[in-house]
Write a protein that holds these residues in place. Structure first.
Motif, PDB file in Angstrom:
ATOM      1  N   VAL A   1      68.695 -40.023 145.522  1.00 22.56           N
ATOM      2  CA  VAL A   1      69.358 -41.102 144.874  1.00 22.56           C
ATOM      3  C   VAL A   1      70.304 -40.920 143.780  1.00 22.56           C
ATOM      4  O   VAL A   1      71.217 -41.579 143.408  1.00 22.56           O
ATOM      5  N   GLY A   2      70.147 -39.578 143.037  1.00 20.31           N
ATOM      6  CA  GLY A   2      71.135 -39.359 141.908  1.00 20.31           C
ATOM      7  C   GLY A   2      72.508 -39.484 142.446  1.00 20.31           C
ATOM      8  O   GLY A   2      73.263 -39.727 141.578  1.00 20.31           O
ATOM      9  N   LEU A   3      72.468 -39.153 143.598  1.00 18.65           N
ATOM     10  CA  LEU A   3      73.918 -38.761 143.995  1.00 18.65           C
ATOM     11  C   LEU A   3      74.713 -40.369 144.107  1.00 18.65           C
ATOM     12  O   LEU A   3      76.090 -40.300 143.984  1.00 18.65           O
ATOM     13  N   ILE A   4      73.870 -41.013 144.233  1.00 14.40           N
ATOM     14  CA  ILE A   4      74.720 -42.564 144.683  1.00 14.40           C
ATOM     15  C   ILE A   4      74.525 -43.525 143.561  1.00 14.40           C
ATOM     16  O   ILE A   4      75.376 -44.450 143.301  1.00 14.40           O
ATOM     17  N   ALA A   5      73.498 -43.227 142.852  1.00 13.08           N
ATOM     18  CA  ALA A   5      73.221 -44.125 141.450  1.00 13.08           C
ATOM     19  C   ALA A   5      74.367 -44.626 140.642  1.00 13.08           C
ATOM     20  O   ALA A   5      74.703 -45.599 140.316  1.00 13.08           O
ATOM     21  N   PRO A   6      75.312 -43.497 140.265  1.00 19.86           N
ATOM     22  CA  PRO A   6      76.493 -44.007 139.405  1.00 19.86           C
ATOM     23  C   PRO A   6      77.187 -45.034 140.281  1.00 19.86           C
ATOM     24  O   PRO A   6      77.694 -46.080 139.434  1.00 19.86           O
ATOM     25  N   GLY A   7      77.738 -44.983 141.368  1.00 18.62           N
ATOM     26  CA  GLY A   7      78.419 -45.833 141.875  1.00 18.62           C
ATOM     27  C   GLY A   7      77.679 -47.094 142.225  1.00 18.62           C
ATOM     28  O   GLY A   7      78.335 -48.130 141.894  1.00 18.62           O
TER      29      GLY A   7
END
Lengths: 224, 230
Positions: free
Chosen positions: A51-57
């Motif tokens: 989930v870290g990959l999409i979290a900032p977006g």
């Protein structure tokens, strides 16, 4: 100094209005929460557990959309009750009105983010209480509220006001979105803060340039 | 009458028409026959003679929108607003042509229709900003308010362009850099063909601009006549 005081009075007016109706902040917050939940489904159902990959977006999409909701209210409520004419009749500079409205919008955005951020931390299991992240959010939100206030005043003059704001606003906002998402991702990835400096500087430049441009051009939007 | 209009001369219009016609025919000859094939891409690269001038005209017309907006806010003369509107419409069309031709070239050259590369993405953002500009104009009835608000938006949009470019630039770039400061990396005959195309497109832009301005003026005259009859 007189102008600052007058701008603060306008902020105070907006705060009192909001405390009495509570319509803007609550809708902004619920919308941000909904965006986080919906995007979480939309991406995680692809089967990716990182989930870290999409979290900032997700974080910035939620802030941006919820922010537009608040910006729309900012001038529509003035227009609908004839308050804008009242404000224009006040013995204050147009730039003080801009400063007051922008500060008010900034305050509401930051409050919404302060409530939505812990929710985000819970759903994505990420640490959010980092000074660097808070700085990024502050810089991004200042730019957002600065240009957004000008565009809110522009779109309230059009026939399809709620629809026009995002159409006008989002293309201009792109540098902030890029810089904010990139630096947020770097912070979550734990890379050293030096690497985020170009993005921080970009947001600073955006904030300064557009605060000045909006400050100078606001009077043309509301005149007449 | 002269104070309210720009370039309102039929002699100039027809001169520009013939000049751009000659320019475009010469440009076509130069692009397809005179210029040699490119070493690695062969014939595919020739779209570059249409792509680069379209992009140039798009940027030029958005600069005119910016200047027109500033001048309108300073002078409040309608002709500046008409200039900005006309230029924005032409700019959006040429911006679309630049995006489409770039995409057509990108497929054989990069193997993909689109990449999120600085110049491509900036051009797309430009298109979005000025499409929004045209929508904004349609959404406001009152004339002077429309002109004022559109001028502000045109200024803000143009100021945003370099920042958009910088923000996207820090991603990896794959766009071929044809011009650098110390050298020009194409053959002289290719450069000549490109310059001809640039001049031809610019003349054509001016021709379209004048036509669009006089169309707008005729529209206003018609409005005024209708008012008088009613």
């Amino acid at each position: 100094m007189d102008g600052v005081k007058k701008a603060l009075w306008i902020v105070w007016k907006d705060v009192v209005c909001e405390l009495r109706t509570k319509e803007t902040l609550s809708s902004m917050f619920v919308f941000a929460l909904l965006a986080i939940v919906i995007f979480n489904f939309a991406f995680q159902l692809r089967g990716d557990e990182r989930v870290g990959l999409i979290a900032p977006g997700v974080l910035w999409v939620a802030f941006t959309f919820a922010g537009v909701l608040g910006l729309n209210r900012s001038f529509i409520k003035e227009k609908d009750h004839g308050c804008l004419e009242g404000l224009m009749l006040c013995p204050v500079d147009r730039s003080a009105i801009y400063a007051g409205k922008a500060l008010g919008n900034l305050a509401f955005m930051l409050l919404m983010e302060a409530i939505a951020l812990p929710m985000f931390a819970v759903f994505f299991n990420l640490p959010v209480l980092m000074p660097s992240l808070l700085l990024v959010i502050l810089l991004g939100t200042v730019g957002f509220a600065g240009v957004g206030t000008l565009f809110s005043a522009i779109s309230v003059n059009t026939k399809a006001r709620e629809v026009m704001l995002p159409i006008l606003f989002f293309p201009v906002l792109i540098p902030i979105v890029i810089a904010a998402v990139k630096s947020t991702a770097q912070i979550f990835d734990g890379v050293s803060f030096d690497q985020s400096m170009p993005w921080i500087n970009l947001m600073l430049a955006f904030d300064v340039i557009f605060l000045v441009v909006s400050f100078l051009s606001f009077e043309y939007v509301v005149e007449g | 009458m002269n104070r309210t209009r720009f370039l309102d001369s039929s002699r100039l219009t027809s001169a520009l028409f013939w000049l751009s016609l000659v320019g475009i025919v010469t440009g076509l000859y130069a692009a397809f026959i005179y210029a040699p094939n490119e070493k690695t891409m062969g014939v595919v690269y020739r779209i570059f003679y249409f792509h680069v001038p379209s992009a140039w005209v798009a940027f030029l017309s958005f600069l005119v929108v910016f200047v027109g907006g500033i001048m309108y806010l300073r002078t409040r003369e309608r002709r500046w607003d008409t200039l900005a509107l006309s230029s924005a419409e032409i700019g959006v069309v040429f911006c679309a042509i630049a995006l489409i031709t770039g995409s057509i070239w990108g497929k054989p050259a990069w193997g993909t229709w689109w990449t999120w590369e600085p110049r491509l993405t900036t051009t797309l953002v430009l298109w979005l900003i000025y499409a929004a500009y045209l929508m904004l104009r349609r959404m406001i009835e009152e004339e002077s308010q429309r002109a004022r608000v559109a001028a502000v938006f045109g200024i803000v949009g143009f100021v945003d362009v370099p920042i958009v470019f910088m923000s996207i630039r820090w991603w990896r770039t794959v766009h071929p850099i044809v011009f650098t400061i110390d050298e020009i990396r194409i053959a002289p005959s290719m450069l000549a063909a490109l310059l001809i195309a640039l001049v031809a497109f610019t003349l054509f832009y001016l021709y379209l601009l004048i036509q669009r301005i006089s169309l707008e003026n005729v529209g206003h005259e018609l409005e005024a006549l209708k008012q008088r009859v009613a």
